[in-house]
Design an enzyme around this catalytic site. Structure first.
Site, PDB file in Angstrom:
ATOM      1  N   TYR A  24       0.640  -1.049   0.099  1.00 49.68           N
ATOM      2  CA  TYR A  24      -0.125   0.101   0.176  1.00 49.68           C
ATOM      3  C   TYR A  24       0.898   1.134   0.081  1.00 49.68           C
ATOM      4  O   TYR A  24       0.072   2.389  -0.050  1.00 49.68           O
ATOM      5  CB  TYR A  24      -0.846   0.108   1.339  1.00 49.68           C
ATOM      6  N   HIS A  29      -4.553   6.129  -1.327  1.00 52.17           N
ATOM      7  CA  HIS A  29      -5.133   6.222  -0.105  1.00 52.17           C
ATOM      8  C   HIS A  29      -4.244   6.243   1.084  1.00 52.17           C
ATOM      9  O   HIS A  29      -4.605   6.713   2.265  1.00 52.17           O
ATOM     10  CB  HIS A  29      -5.954   4.957   0.109  1.00 52.17           C
ATOM     11  N   TYR A  74      -6.108  -0.654   9.809  1.00 49.36           N
ATOM     12  CA  TYR A  74      -6.683  -0.225   8.121  1.00 49.36           C
ATOM     13  C   TYR A  74      -7.603   0.785   8.345  1.00 49.36           C
ATOM     14  O   TYR A  74      -7.900   1.368   9.377  1.00 49.36           O
ATOM     15  CB  TYR A  74      -7.331  -1.512   7.594  1.00 49.36           C
ATOM     16  N   ASN A  76     -10.614   1.690   7.420  1.00 54.09           N
ATOM     17  CA  ASN A  76     -11.742   1.644   7.881  1.00 54.09           C
ATOM     18  C   ASN A  76     -11.867   1.620   9.662  1.00 54.09           C
ATOM     19  O   ASN A  76     -13.124   2.055   9.964  1.00 54.09           O
ATOM     20  CB  ASN A  76     -12.596   0.325   7.642  1.00 54.09           C
ATOM     21  N   ASN A 122     -13.877   6.396   4.573  1.00 53.96           N
ATOM     22  CA  ASN A 122     -14.095   5.469   5.822  1.00 53.96           C
ATOM     23  C   ASN A 122     -13.429   5.778   6.863  1.00 53.96           C
ATOM     24  O   ASN A 122     -13.700   5.255   7.957  1.00 53.96           O
ATOM     25  CB  ASN A 122     -14.005   3.821   5.228  1.00 53.96           C
TER      26      ASN A 122
END
Length: 202
Positions: A24, A29, A74, A76, A122
């Site tokens: 990532y 993001h 993460y 979320n 989120n």
């Protein structure tokens, strides 16, 4: 958790949102992680894996105490880490700043706000859920470009294009100026100074 505001608070918590794991690192993001990593390089501190996040040591800056957090829950569930470290370090709500991507802002545009909706992000949804408020400072980095596609998940989890990454690296100091101005000069002053001139240009 009590979220009281105390005028004499001098400790600040700067949170960069992102997902843990090397896959990532260069995704859109993860701009929050990316910016914090660049700050750590400039000021020669490291992140240590602790409960719910990668946490820096305290950085003393112009008589302010700052520490940085990259939640590893993460995106979320970012709110779990934010809530935990605010409580543990006794950081007031007005002394936190969330750094995140914004799919609706043009690429390279910074926008600093003191409250507002989650915009479908989120990470902000989780933070609002845990803190029971949307009254906290957030620095949004625009990731929208001309090739934006309808599948938002694929887009935000996609890697930066090389020309975008070079552009970000070239102008990353702007984000640092905003963050440290927030700490030293406060939210309103920093919004007034930066919000009208924060679009990255060649």
């Amino acid at each position: 958790m009590a979220l009281c505001i105390h005028k004499n608070d001098i400790k600040y918590l700067i949170i960069g949102l992102g997902n843990p794991g090397i896959i990532y690192n260069y995704t859109r993001h993860n701009i929050g992680f990316f910016i914090l990593d660049k700050i750590s390089e400039k000021y020669s501190f490291t992140f240590i894996k602790k409960k719910l996040g990668f946490v820096s040591s305290i950085l003393s800056y112009k008589n302010k105490k700052i520490f940085f957090l990259k939640p590893y829950t993460y995106i979320n569930e970012s709110g779990l880490a934010v809530k935990y470290w605010m409580k543990k370090e006794k950081v007031s709500l007005n002394n936190i700043l969330i750094i995140l991507d914004d799919i609706y802002l043009d690429f390279g545009t910074f926008r600093l706000k003191g409250k507002g909706g989650n915009g479908g992000h989120n990470g902000l949804k989780s933070i609002e859920k845990e803190l029971k408020t949307d009254h906290y400072a957030r620095l949004r980095f625009g990731i929208k470009n001309d090739l934006f596609i309808t599948n938002k998940i694929d887009y935000v989890l996609g890697n930066w294009y090389q020309h975008e990454l070079k552009y970000i690296l070239k102008k990353i100091d702007i984000s640092m100026d905003i963050i440290f101005s927030f700490v030293v000069n406060g939210l309103i002053y920093t919004m007034n100074i930066f919000n009208h001139k924060c679009k990255l240009k060649n």
